[in-house]
Design a protein around this motif. Structure first.
Motif, PDB file in Angstrom:
ATOM      1  N   ASP A  18     -14.378 -31.272 -18.439  1.00 49.40           N
ATOM      2  CA  ASP A  18     -15.269 -31.450 -17.207  1.00 49.40           C
ATOM      3  C   ASP A  18     -16.518 -32.304 -17.580  1.00 49.40           C
ATOM      4  O   ASP A  18     -17.382 -32.468 -16.710  1.00 49.40           O
ATOM      5  CB  ASP A  18     -15.370 -29.980 -16.852  1.00 49.40           C
ATOM      6  N   GLU A  19     -16.821 -32.507 -18.735  1.00 47.92           N
ATOM      7  CA  GLU A  19     -17.936 -33.349 -19.061  1.00 47.92           C
ATOM      8  C   GLU A  19     -17.553 -34.742 -19.528  1.00 47.92           C
ATOM      9  O   GLU A  19     -16.919 -35.282 -20.248  1.00 47.92           O
ATOM     10  CB  GLU A  19     -18.517 -32.700 -20.535  1.00 47.92           C
ATOM     11  N   ARG A  20     -18.317 -35.624 -18.558  1.00 46.16           N
ATOM     12  CA  ARG A  20     -18.049 -37.066 -18.619  1.00 46.16           C
ATOM     13  C   ARG A  20     -18.465 -37.422 -20.098  1.00 46.16           C
ATOM     14  O   ARG A  20     -17.833 -38.386 -20.521  1.00 46.16           O
ATOM     15  CB  ARG A  20     -18.730 -37.769 -17.648  1.00 46.16           C
ATOM     16  N   LEU A  21     -19.573 -37.122 -20.517  1.00 50.55           N
ATOM     17  CA  LEU A  21     -20.038 -37.730 -21.912  1.00 50.55           C
ATOM     18  C   LEU A  21     -18.925 -37.190 -22.881  1.00 50.55           C
ATOM     19  O   LEU A  21     -18.675 -38.285 -23.746  1.00 50.55           O
ATOM     20  CB  LEU A  21     -21.224 -37.034 -22.225  1.00 50.55           C
ATOM     21  N   ILE A  22     -18.198 -36.200 -23.083  1.00 50.54           N
ATOM     22  CA  ILE A  22     -17.249 -35.762 -23.923  1.00 50.54           C
ATOM     23  C   ILE A  22     -16.056 -36.830 -23.768  1.00 50.54           C
ATOM     24  O   ILE A  22     -15.640 -37.372 -24.772  1.00 50.54           O
ATOM     25  CB  ILE A  22     -17.045 -34.212 -23.687  1.00 50.54           C
ATOM     26  N   ARG A  23     -15.640 -36.967 -22.524  1.00 54.34           N
ATOM     27  CA  ARG A  23     -14.587 -37.720 -22.259  1.00 54.34           C
ATOM     28  C   ARG A  23     -14.820 -39.234 -22.710  1.00 54.34           C
ATOM     29  O   ARG A  23     -13.906 -39.584 -23.392  1.00 54.34           O
ATOM     30  CB  ARG A  23     -14.003 -37.830 -20.664  1.00 54.34           C
ATOM     31  N   SER A  24     -15.896 -39.772 -22.734  1.00 54.19           N
ATOM     32  CA  SER A  24     -16.253 -41.147 -22.865  1.00 54.19           C
ATOM     33  C   SER A  24     -16.221 -41.066 -24.521  1.00 54.19           C
ATOM     34  O   SER A  24     -15.678 -42.033 -24.843  1.00 54.19           O
ATOM     35  CB  SER A  24     -17.639 -41.421 -22.303  1.00 54.19           C
ATOM     36  N   GLY A  25     -16.820 -40.284 -24.894  1.00 56.98           N
ATOM     37  CA  GLY A  25     -16.813 -40.346 -26.583  1.00 56.98           C
ATOM     38  C   GLY A  25     -15.529 -40.270 -27.150  1.00 56.98           C
ATOM     39  O   GLY A  25     -15.382 -40.891 -28.088  1.00 56.98           O
ATOM     40  N   LEU A  26     -14.697 -39.360 -26.697  1.00 61.98           N
ATOM     41  CA  LEU A  26     -13.256 -39.064 -27.057  1.00 61.98           C
ATOM     42  C   LEU A  26     -12.481 -40.378 -27.068  1.00 61.98           C
ATOM     43  O   LEU A  26     -11.672 -40.619 -27.977  1.00 61.98           O
ATOM     44  CB  LEU A  26     -12.364 -37.837 -26.577  1.00 61.98           C
ATOM     45  N   ALA A  27     -12.732 -40.823 -25.920  1.00 61.00           N
ATOM     46  CA  ALA A  27     -11.651 -41.969 -25.426  1.00 61.00           C
ATOM     47  C   ALA A  27     -12.199 -43.228 -26.341  1.00 61.00           C
ATOM     48  O   ALA A  27     -11.314 -43.956 -26.752  1.00 61.00           O
ATOM     49  CB  ALA A  27     -12.210 -42.326 -24.144  1.00 61.00           C
ATOM     50  N   LEU A  28     -13.658 -43.552 -26.471  1.00 60.21           N
ATOM     51  CA  LEU A  28     -14.130 -44.366 -27.603  1.00 60.21           C
ATOM     52  C   LEU A  28     -13.347 -44.424 -28.837  1.00 60.21           C
ATOM     53  O   LEU A  28     -13.038 -45.335 -29.707  1.00 60.21           O
ATOM     54  CB  LEU A  28     -15.657 -44.376 -27.538  1.00 60.21           C
ATOM     55  N   ILE A  29     -13.353 -42.995 -29.335  1.00 62.35           N
ATOM     56  CA  ILE A  29     -12.797 -42.932 -30.633  1.00 62.35           C
ATOM     57  C   ILE A  29     -11.360 -43.186 -30.788  1.00 62.35           C
ATOM     58  O   ILE A  29     -10.722 -43.960 -31.521  1.00 62.35           O
ATOM     59  CB  ILE A  29     -13.123 -41.339 -31.173  1.00 62.35           C
ATOM     60  N   LEU A  30     -10.775 -42.525 -29.763  1.00 59.92           N
ATOM     61  CA  LEU A  30      -8.948 -42.908 -29.669  1.00 59.92           C
ATOM     62  C   LEU A  30      -8.720 -44.319 -29.373  1.00 59.92           C
ATOM     63  O   LEU A  30      -7.689 -44.870 -30.114  1.00 59.92           O
ATOM     64  CB  LEU A  30      -8.671 -42.068 -28.566  1.00 59.92           C
ATOM     65  N   ARG A  31      -9.605 -45.065 -28.711  1.00 64.03           N
ATOM     66  CA  ARG A  31      -9.077 -46.395 -28.101  1.00 64.03           C
ATOM     67  C   ARG A  31      -9.602 -47.209 -29.674  1.00 64.03           C
ATOM     68  O   ARG A  31      -9.021 -48.370 -29.508  1.00 64.03           O
ATOM     69  CB  ARG A  31      -9.936 -46.801 -27.229  1.00 64.03           C
ATOM     70  N   SER A  32     -10.247 -46.754 -30.573  1.00 64.53           N
ATOM     71  CA  SER A  32     -10.412 -47.601 -31.829  1.00 64.53           C
ATOM     72  C   SER A  32      -9.094 -47.581 -32.724  1.00 64.53           C
ATOM     73  O   SER A  32      -9.117 -48.596 -33.483  1.00 64.53           O
ATOM     74  CB  SER A  32     -11.649 -47.062 -32.645  1.00 64.53           C
ATOM     75  N   ALA A  33      -8.033 -46.749 -32.462  1.00 63.65           N
ATOM     76  CA  ALA A  33      -6.618 -47.040 -33.084  1.00 63.65           C
ATOM     77  C   ALA A  33      -5.793 -48.032 -32.379  1.00 63.65           C
ATOM     78  O   ALA A  33      -5.794 -47.693 -30.973  1.00 63.65           O
ATOM     79  CB  ALA A  33      -6.240 -45.537 -33.231  1.00 63.65           C
ATOM     80  N   ASP A  34      -5.220 -48.936 -32.881  1.00 64.63           N
ATOM     81  CA  ASP A  34      -4.450 -49.921 -32.491  1.00 64.63           C
ATOM     82  C   ASP A  34      -3.145 -49.151 -31.816  1.00 64.63           C
ATOM     83  O   ASP A  34      -2.492 -49.786 -30.728  1.00 64.63           O
ATOM     84  CB  ASP A  34      -3.800 -50.707 -33.500  1.00 64.63           C
ATOM     85  N   ASP A  35      -2.854 -48.176 -31.938  1.00 61.59           N
ATOM     86  CA  ASP A  35      -1.458 -47.497 -31.599  1.00 61.59           C
ATOM     87  C   ASP A  35      -1.615 -46.527 -30.642  1.00 61.59           C
ATOM     88  O   ASP A  35      -0.772 -45.851 -30.388  1.00 61.59           O
ATOM     89  CB  ASP A  35      -0.576 -46.988 -32.743  1.00 61.59           C
ATOM     90  N   ILE A  36      -3.012 -45.902 -30.139  1.00 62.14           N
ATOM     91  CA  ILE A  36      -3.298 -45.102 -29.244  1.00 62.14           C
ATOM     92  C   ILE A  36      -3.917 -45.742 -27.902  1.00 62.14           C
ATOM     93  O   ILE A  36      -4.647 -46.597 -27.870  1.00 62.14           O
ATOM     94  CB  ILE A  36      -4.402 -44.248 -29.686  1.00 62.14           C
ATOM     95  N   GLU A  37      -3.234 -45.421 -26.761  1.00 58.82           N
ATOM     96  CA  GLU A  37      -3.721 -45.792 -25.520  1.00 58.82           C
ATOM     97  C   GLU A  37      -4.338 -44.814 -24.542  1.00 58.82           C
ATOM     98  O   GLU A  37      -3.476 -43.787 -24.300  1.00 58.82           O
ATOM     99  CB  GLU A  37      -2.608 -46.659 -24.630  1.00 58.82           C
ATOM    100  N   VAL A  38      -5.278 -44.844 -24.370  1.00 57.94           N
ATOM    101  CA  VAL A  38      -5.933 -43.672 -23.192  1.00 57.94           C
ATOM    102  C   VAL A  38      -5.696 -43.914 -22.053  1.00 57.94           C
ATOM    103  O   VAL A  38      -6.414 -44.970 -21.646  1.00 57.94           O
ATOM    104  CB  VAL A  38      -7.494 -43.438 -23.718  1.00 57.94           C
ATOM    105  N   VAL A  39      -4.638 -43.319 -21.353  1.00 54.22           N
ATOM    106  CA  VAL A  39      -4.166 -43.949 -19.891  1.00 54.22           C
ATOM    107  C   VAL A  39      -5.246 -43.266 -18.891  1.00 54.22           C
ATOM    108  O   VAL A  39      -5.421 -43.977 -17.881  1.00 54.22           O
ATOM    109  CB  VAL A  39      -2.822 -43.432 -19.647  1.00 54.22           C
ATOM    110  N   ALA A  40      -6.051 -42.347 -19.171  1.00 58.60           N
ATOM    111  CA  ALA A  40      -6.936 -41.873 -18.288  1.00 58.60           C
ATOM    112  C   ALA A  40      -7.802 -40.586 -18.765  1.00 58.60           C
ATOM    113  O   ALA A  40      -7.354 -40.173 -19.582  1.00 58.60           O
ATOM    114  CB  ALA A  40      -6.276 -41.344 -16.898  1.00 58.60           C
TER     115      ALA A  40
END
Length: 253
Positions: A18-40
């Motif tokens: 429910d927190e946009r900041l948390i979503r953005s932070g986690l997405a940033l971390i996961l997108r740093s991995a070449d084999d992970i795609e944050v679809v939404a």
């Protein structure tokens, strides 16, 4: 010459918080991995539609949200055809949340302050059907999460296993992969996989995280059990090895 296909598997992840900041932070971390795609990323009220439309491999699901909580969404997601692997994502590590999430079939339980490298490894483990628990949750689990009545039920379930299956269950509880179990037991990865499937059926659990709880309740993770199964500190790889987790359930490829 035709282009060569990228052999690296890509794991599709949906972040629900429910927190946009948390979503953005986690997405940033996961997108740093070449084999992970944050679809939404989305809030709880949008989660079911997003899962149906995007078909992610992994859902990281906040346990406390104002519109609809994660423990309500979890069984609904798992009832979908070909459901994703779901880990509960929270700032809380209370016993009640942990036990309820595991009972409902969660494939893992991650705290929001999980280290970035551990978060990435955990998502990879989830995507391949393995479980993941934050280190503090592992300590709580191994420290005795459940009352005596449940421990007795676990002992009765384990009694249905052969000695070999009990040894394998102990390894599951320690967080070993099928390959690691096969190496310890001196048989193939395929045989280890078959044994794990048989054990899950015999003790009537849905996944390896639930099997680890049974192993803990039945006393298979006690210090003397660790020695009996050969998983002593001398047998483990050094803590500095980047390819081997130092805490069970952080990653299980």
């Amino acid at each position: 010459m035709p282009a060569t296909a990228d052999p690296t598997p890509r794991f599709r992840v949906l972040l629900v918080d429910d927190e946009r900041l948390i979503r953005s932070g986690l997405a940033l971390i996961l997108r740093s991995a070449d084999d992970i795609e944050v679809v939404a990323t989305c809030e709880g009220g949008e989660a079911m539609e997003a899962v149906r439309r995007l078909r992610p491999d992994v859902v990281l699901l906040d346990i406390r949200m104002p519109d609809i909580d994660g423990l309500t969404l979890l069984p609904r997601i798992l009832e979908l055809p070909g459901p994703p692997h779901v880990a509960m994502l929270t700032t809380f590590d209370h016993d009640d949340y942990l036990s309820r999430a595991i009972a409902l079939g969660a494939g893992g339980f991650l705290l929001k302050d999980t280290e970035p490298d551990t978060l990435i490894r955990s998502v990879r483990a989830l995507a391949t059907g393995a479980g993941c628990l934050s280190p503090s949750v592992v300590r709580r689990l191994h420290g005795g999460l459940t009352p005596d009545a449940r421990a007795q039920a676990a002992t009765e379930a384990v009694a249905r296993l052969t000695p070999r299956e009990r040894e394998v269950l102990g390894y599951i509880g320690q967080g070993l992969s099928n390959g690691e179990i096969g190496a310890r037991m001196h048989f193939s990865v395929a045989t280890a996989k078959d044994d794990v499937s048989t054990i899950l059926g015999k003790i009537d659990v849905a996944n390896r995280v639930q099997a680890a709880v049974i192993a803990e309740r039945a006393g298979l993770l006690a210090p003397d059990a660790e020695q009996a199964t050969g998983n002593s500190a001398h047998d483990r790889e050094p803590a500095g090895n980047p390819h081997r987790p130092t805490t069970p359930w952080e990653v299980r490829p």
